[in-house]
Write a protein that holds these residues in place. Sequence first.
Motif, PDB file in Angstrom:
ATOM      1  N   ILE A 191      30.069  87.616  37.268  1.00  0.00           N
ATOM      2  CA  ILE A 191      29.539  88.047  35.974  1.00  0.00           C
ATOM      3  C   ILE A 191      30.373  89.226  35.494  1.00  0.00           C
ATOM      4  O   ILE A 191      30.685  90.136  36.276  1.00  0.00           O
ATOM      5  CB  ILE A 191      28.056  88.464  36.111  1.00  0.00           C
ATOM      6  CG1 ILE A 191      27.262  87.273  36.668  1.00  0.00           C
ATOM      7  CG2 ILE A 191      27.486  88.881  34.751  1.00  0.00           C
ATOM      8  CD1 ILE A 191      25.935  87.652  37.237  1.00  0.00           C
ATOM      9  N   GLU A 192      30.729  89.179  34.231  1.00  0.00           N
ATOM     10  CA  GLU A 192      31.546  90.254  33.663  1.00  0.00           C
ATOM     11  C   GLU A 192      31.147  90.410  32.197  1.00  0.00           C
ATOM     12  O   GLU A 192      30.968  89.412  31.502  1.00  0.00           O
ATOM     13  CB  GLU A 192      33.039  89.897  33.814  1.00  0.00           C
ATOM     14  CG  GLU A 192      34.010  90.780  33.077  1.00  0.00           C
ATOM     15  CD  GLU A 192      33.914  92.259  33.450  1.00  0.00           C
ATOM     16  OE1 GLU A 192      33.962  92.596  34.631  1.00  0.00           O
ATOM     17  OE2 GLU A 192      33.774  93.081  32.510  1.00  0.00           O
ATOM     18  N   ASN A 193      30.990  91.651  31.738  1.00  0.00           N
ATOM     19  CA  ASN A 193      30.515  91.814  30.353  1.00  0.00           C
ATOM     20  C   ASN A 193      31.622  92.178  29.364  1.00  0.00           C
ATOM     21  O   ASN A 193      31.344  92.359  28.186  1.00  0.00           O
ATOM     22  CB  ASN A 193      29.372  92.833  30.282  1.00  0.00           C
ATOM     23  CG  ASN A 193      29.864  94.265  30.386  1.00  0.00           C
ATOM     24  OD1 ASN A 193      30.996  94.487  30.832  1.00  0.00           O
ATOM     25  ND2 ASN A 193      29.036  95.218  30.004  1.00  0.00           N
ATOM     26  N   GLY A 206      35.097  91.998  36.962  1.00  0.00           N
ATOM     27  CA  GLY A 206      36.401  92.553  36.577  1.00  0.00           C
ATOM     28  C   GLY A 206      37.440  91.465  36.401  1.00  0.00           C
ATOM     29  O   GLY A 206      37.303  90.559  35.573  1.00  0.00           O
ATOM     30  N   SER A 207      38.478  91.506  37.252  1.00  0.00           N
ATOM     31  CA  SER A 207      39.552  90.513  37.151  1.00  0.00           C
ATOM     32  C   SER A 207      39.215  89.252  37.943  1.00  0.00           C
ATOM     33  O   SER A 207      40.000  88.304  37.952  1.00  0.00           O
ATOM     34  CB  SER A 207      40.839  91.113  37.712  1.00  0.00           C
ATOM     35  OG  SER A 207      40.697  91.252  39.119  1.00  0.00           O
ATOM     36  N   GLY A 208      38.082  89.284  38.673  1.00  0.00           N
ATOM     37  CA  GLY A 208      37.679  88.081  39.422  1.00  0.00           C
ATOM     38  C   GLY A 208      38.309  87.972  40.795  1.00  0.00           C
ATOM     39  O   GLY A 208      38.513  86.867  41.296  1.00  0.00           O
ATOM     40  N   THR A 209      38.605  89.109  41.426  1.00  0.00           N
ATOM     41  CA  THR A 209      39.199  89.048  42.779  1.00  0.00           C
ATOM     42  C   THR A 209      38.324  88.208  43.714  1.00  0.00           C
ATOM     43  O   THR A 209      38.832  87.428  44.527  1.00  0.00           O
ATOM     44  CB  THR A 209      39.355  90.467  43.376  1.00  0.00           C
ATOM     45  OG1 THR A 209      39.966  91.300  42.400  1.00  0.00           O
ATOM     46  CG2 THR A 209      40.192  90.447  44.630  1.00  0.00           C
ATOM     47  N   ILE A 210      37.001  88.361  43.573  1.00  0.00           N
ATOM     48  CA  ILE A 210      36.102  87.599  44.457  1.00  0.00           C
ATOM     49  C   ILE A 210      36.305  86.096  44.246  1.00  0.00           C
ATOM     50  O   ILE A 210      36.267  85.321  45.207  1.00  0.00           O
ATOM     51  CB  ILE A 210      34.628  87.990  44.169  1.00  0.00           C
ATOM     52  CG1 ILE A 210      34.391  89.457  44.521  1.00  0.00           C
ATOM     53  CG2 ILE A 210      33.642  87.079  44.898  1.00  0.00           C
ATOM     54  CD1 ILE A 210      34.604  89.823  45.955  1.00  0.00           C
TER      55      ILE A 210
HETATM   56  C1  LIG Z   1      35.253  98.410  38.945  1.00  0.00           C
HETATM   57  S1  LIG Z   1      35.338  97.036  37.920  1.00  0.00           S
HETATM   58  C2  LIG Z   1      35.358  95.698  39.056  1.00  0.00           C
HETATM   59  C3  LIG Z   1      36.713  95.169  39.355  1.00  0.00           C
HETATM   60  C4  LIG Z   1      36.672  94.019  40.372  1.00  0.00           C
HETATM   61  N1  LIG Z   1      36.184  94.473  41.630  1.00  0.00           N
HETATM   62  C5  LIG Z   1      38.043  93.377  40.533  1.00  0.00           C
HETATM   63  O1  LIG Z   1      38.504  93.264  41.676  1.00  0.00           O
HETATM   64  O2  LIG Z   1      38.651  92.981  39.572  1.00  0.00           O
HETATM   65  C6  LIG Z   1      33.735  96.952  37.238  1.00  0.00           C
HETATM   66  C7  LIG Z   1      33.584  95.891  36.175  1.00  0.00           C
HETATM   67  O3  LIG Z   1      32.213  95.832  35.765  1.00  0.00           O
HETATM   68  C8  LIG Z   1      32.190  95.440  34.406  1.00  0.00           C
HETATM   69  N2  LIG Z   1      30.839  95.751  33.877  1.00  0.00           N
HETATM   70  C9  LIG Z   1      30.361  96.952  33.429  1.00  0.00           C
HETATM   71  N3  LIG Z   1      29.077  96.851  33.054  1.00  0.00           N
HETATM   72  C10 LIG Z   1      28.703  95.555  33.270  1.00  0.00           C
HETATM   73  C11 LIG Z   1      27.500  94.819  33.078  1.00  0.00           C
HETATM   74  N4  LIG Z   1      26.409  95.405  32.577  1.00  0.00           N
HETATM   75  N5  LIG Z   1      27.469  93.518  33.430  1.00  0.00           N
HETATM   76  C12 LIG Z   1      28.588  92.901  33.914  1.00  0.00           C
HETATM   77  N6  LIG Z   1      29.759  93.536  34.111  1.00  0.00           N
HETATM   78  C13 LIG Z   1      29.828  94.849  33.804  1.00  0.00           C
HETATM   79  C14 LIG Z   1      33.333  96.230  33.803  1.00  0.00           C
HETATM   80  O4  LIG Z   1      33.781  95.646  32.587  1.00  0.00           O
HETATM   81  C15 LIG Z   1      34.376  96.158  34.908  1.00  0.00           C
HETATM   82  O5  LIG Z   1      35.298  95.106  34.701  1.00  0.00           O
END
Ligand SMILES: C[S@@+](CC[C@H](N)C(=O)[O-])C[C@H]1O[C@@H](n2cnc3c(N)ncnc32)[C@H](O)[C@@H]1O
Length: 385
Positions: free
Chosen positions: A343-345, A325-329
Amino acid sequence: MVNTVKDVREIVNKWIDIHLHEYSNKISQGLPEIDDRYNLWRVSLVVKNGASSSIGEVKVSMNGEIAEHTEVGLLVKRLKKFIDQKEIVREKIAGLFYPAPIPNKVILGDAAIVLDEFPPDTAQLIITSPPYFNAKPQYSEYIDYQEYLDFLRKVFVRCHTILSEGRFFIINVSPVLIRRTSRSNSSKRIPIPFDIHRIMDTTGFEFIDDIIWVKPEGAGWNTGRGRRFAADRQPLQYKPVPVTEYVLVYRKKTNKLIDWNIRKHHDKRLVEESKIKGQYDITNVWHIPPGHHKDHPAVFPNELIRRLIKYYSFIDDLVLDPFAGSGTIGRVSIEMERRFLLIENNPRFFKAMKKELISLSSNLIRNVRVDFDINEGFKGDSNGD
Ligand SMILES: C[S@@+](CC[C@H](N)C(=O)[O-])C[C@H]1O[C@@H](n2cnc3c(N)ncnc32)[C@H](O)[C@@H]1O
């Protein structure tokens, strides 16, 4: 008279408990057999998870007494030798990968594909919040709920491989509210955490804890849930406004105790520095306001991640988030001197994350680099530079 295998097993278990108590979780029994010649039961003692390696035998008479057994000292000696051998092999393997040989990495790509690139023992902690499941076909990336669960399973299986033995995988998830589409049907909550538990259980993770993240009251009011009841006050129509989320804590299954993870750490100084000082969360109920980010609609609050990283990793461990997502980790890992693999898609989120992490990377103390990659197999629009 001892007539059944079950009775014999019980007798031998008691004997193990008395004479080999310290090792009882490392020994199991082979199948009891009747020795016709001496009219007694013979039970071999085998090393648990040791490909049935026998270390000796206990003989039980038909009246339930221990007739004979391999000398206890010899049993212990054989058992220790076997455990040490396994440990040496294990350490050799672990030495190849731990501490993680990669710098901090942020990758644009599909987690189900990208994770295949990494060897076992790459990550020492996984924290993630999976993508949202939307039951409405026009909004959902998945054909149906089962396809969504199958996708998560695929990612979790890969996570299992790259997580170090005995380390933790933490998932933030809560039932999803599906609003009603017309007056003639009702809203639904899909109990995703319980389906995820089944996946985790069958992909090699042991359930450890459920932490309840409580948001301030009012946080869930905009879901519209409970409004009907608030107006009519009819029994049966009661629906509470959800203000909690689960933070489910799993451990990669192992027969090693957590002490083993601490003892086997490659740097005692880091173990000491990672100790949690002062006050800590005594209960599993954590009150934390929701997180916000200008570039992402559903982020972890930094505070939640600070606590998880503090309780479940050592300084310099590598923390993986397959759905970054936004990369909080990444942001909190930098603050807490951990490494990260994200990893983010979604190219838009990747781009925003990249910008932010580059600006923070001057704060990287132990880990000098952050690499940003676009996965070769990535099929989406890769405009993430
Ligand atoms: C609930 S959000 C996570 C937000 C994150 N915890 C944060 O603090 O910013 C889930 C994320 O998974 C990504 N995502 C969905 N399918 C994916 C995939 N197959 N591979 C990698 N990322 C994926 C979405 O674009 C989304 O940004």
